[in-house]
Design a protein around this motif. Structure first.
Motif, PDB file in Angstrom:
ATOM      1  N   LYS A   6      -5.784  33.544  13.018  1.00  0.00           N
ATOM      2  CA  LYS A   6      -6.781  33.080  12.064  1.00  0.00           C
ATOM      3  C   LYS A   6      -6.375  33.471  10.667  1.00  0.00           C
ATOM      4  O   LYS A   6      -5.937  34.581  10.429  1.00  0.00           O
ATOM      5  CB  LYS A   6      -8.144  33.687  12.361  1.00  0.00           C
ATOM      6  CG  LYS A   6      -9.213  33.168  11.433  1.00  0.00           C
ATOM      7  CD  LYS A   6     -10.527  33.790  11.736  1.00  0.00           C
ATOM      8  CE  LYS A   6     -10.416  35.256  11.488  1.00  0.00           C
ATOM      9  NZ  LYS A   6     -11.677  35.909  11.488  1.00  0.00           N
ATOM     10  N   SER A  24     -12.693  29.771  11.570  1.00  0.00           N
ATOM     11  CA  SER A  24     -12.228  29.717  12.942  1.00  0.00           C
ATOM     12  C   SER A  24     -12.534  28.364  13.542  1.00  0.00           C
ATOM     13  O   SER A  24     -13.364  27.616  13.029  1.00  0.00           O
ATOM     14  CB  SER A  24     -12.912  30.807  13.775  1.00  0.00           C
ATOM     15  OG  SER A  24     -14.303  30.625  13.765  1.00  0.00           O
ATOM     16  N   GLU A  34      -9.098  34.923  17.978  1.00  0.00           N
ATOM     17  CA  GLU A  34      -8.119  34.573  16.961  1.00  0.00           C
ATOM     18  C   GLU A  34      -7.320  35.823  16.626  1.00  0.00           C
ATOM     19  O   GLU A  34      -7.705  36.631  15.794  1.00  0.00           O
ATOM     20  CB  GLU A  34      -8.830  33.980  15.754  1.00  0.00           C
ATOM     21  CG  GLU A  34      -9.507  32.670  16.136  1.00  0.00           C
ATOM     22  CD  GLU A  34     -10.496  32.190  15.124  1.00  0.00           C
ATOM     23  OE1 GLU A  34     -10.748  32.915  14.149  1.00  0.00           O
ATOM     24  OE2 GLU A  34     -11.022  31.090  15.305  1.00  0.00           O
ATOM     25  N   GLY A  85     -13.404  33.890  16.430  1.00  0.00           N
ATOM     26  CA  GLY A  85     -13.395  33.138  17.666  1.00  0.00           C
ATOM     27  C   GLY A  85     -14.530  33.602  18.557  1.00  0.00           C
ATOM     28  O   GLY A  85     -15.535  34.143  18.092  1.00  0.00           O
ATOM     29  N   SER A 242      -4.355  28.086  13.386  1.00  0.00           N
ATOM     30  CA  SER A 242      -5.250  27.025  13.800  1.00  0.00           C
ATOM     31  C   SER A 242      -5.166  25.867  12.820  1.00  0.00           C
ATOM     32  O   SER A 242      -4.882  26.038  11.643  1.00  0.00           O
ATOM     33  CB  SER A 242      -6.681  27.571  13.843  1.00  0.00           C
ATOM     34  OG  SER A 242      -7.609  26.520  13.863  1.00  0.00           O
TER      35      SER A 242
END
Length: 330
Positions: A6, A24, A34, A85, A242
């Motif tokens: 992240k 996230s 993450e 997350g 991500s």
């Protein structure tokens, strides 16, 4: 379990206000911690990491390690990274550290603690090593009690030893296994089992932290820690960043307002949540922002920017945290 790195933004806005923006990707069918793999091979990225305590105690990255110390009377020196997350599988949290000076080959050594911590919505857990050479594992269940899972245990550490601390969490069993090793040797079992009141739950998706705390000045020597490696996620290396990434935060210090932009996918819906402590994320600025395309801005440019939600009766918070998440469609 595959972990997602992240991205976290830490930016100085004004002397009166610091904010940390976290973001996230949450999917309806599955979620992931993450995590990250950090070997400190490059200068510390302050867009990701948060330094706490006296500024001079953070000495930074040198020769592949992050170096920090602590002075007696200070609140403790901490290095923190937001995780995020949500918990949907097993994970590992591990730190490799060299402490020198710390023990000084006699008690009480530097009169200090080294702590490896992790925090989540269900509680927090920490391994605490003191300069007497004793180590314990503590668990605080936010819906129950708190106490040592493993009491003070002498691990035979000396100044200059490389200590690796590992906590493995088994999602299906809701249990942990904590181990340690010295100087690359075999892992030594430290604790295995459930939490202080049975359940453990999510103790990782808020943030993780290491800390030095000098609790007495019987010896004037300050402890020094060199973090060589720090990993959070699956037992294999986390994957790359991500696809959901915050690309801009526009803060107006005069008006005390925010405007956010992030990478988005057409047809997706997003929410912006905020916190003052990285633990409580119940408050949101919006939870139904429809993607404008591959980039979304909230509020839109033709609408006034969002007032600082942490400001109360004209007093701005010292720190505020934002999280942007994908909202599952019904």
């Amino acid at each position: 379990m595959k972990a997602i790195v992240k991205q976290t933004v830490f930016r100085q806005i004004s002397p009166a206000l610091i904010f940390l923006a976290t973001f996230s990707l949450n999917e309806k069918s599955e979620g992931e911690i993450e995590g990250f793999n950090e070997s400190f091979s490059e200068p510390l990225d302050l867009f990701i990491w948060r330094q706490q305590g006296e500024f001079d105690s953070h000495q930074g990255v040198t020769d592949g390690s992050y170096i920090f110390t602590d002075q007696f009377g200070a609140p403790g020196t901490k290095l923190t990274r937001s995780t995020g997350g949500f918990l949907s599988g097993s994970f590992r949290h591990e730190v490799e550290v060299l402490l020198d000076p710390f023990r000084l080959d006699s008690n009480p050594g530097t009169g200090s603690d080294f702590k490896m911590k992790m925090f989540g919505p269900d509680g927090f857990m920490e391994i605490v090593l003191n300069s007497f050479g004793n180590m314990r594992l503590f668990h605080n269940d936010f819906s129950g009690g708190g106490g040592n899972l493993q009491p003070q245990t002498n691990i035979g550490i000396a100044d200059g030893d490389v200590l690796k601390l590992v906590i493995d969490y088994d999602f299906d069993a809701d249990e942990i296994e904590a181990t340690y090793s010295l100087n690359g040797g075999d892992s030594v079992p430290f604790y295995a089992g459930s939490g202080i009141d049975g359940r453990i739950g999510d103790v990782v998706t808020n943030f993780v932290e290491v800390e030095l705390f000098k609790f007495n000045d019987q010896n004037a020597s300050a402890p020094v820690a060199a973090i060589n490696e720090w990993n959070v996620g699956g037992e294999t290396s986390p994957a790359g960043p991500s696809a959901l990434a915050l690309t801009n935060i526009d803060y107006d210090p005069v008006a005390d307002t925010f405007r956010f932009s992030w990478n988005s996918e057409p047809g997706k819906v997003y929410g912006i949540f905020w916190s003052l402590d990285l633990i409580n994320w119940d408050a949101d600025l919006a939870d139904n922002v429809f993607a404008e395309g591959t980039t979304t801005t909230y509020p839109p440019l033709f609408i006034s920017a969002e007032p600082n939600p942490g400001t109360s009766q004209g007093v701005r918070p010292e720190a505020i945290f934002f999280r942007v998440e994908e909202i599952p469609l019904p």
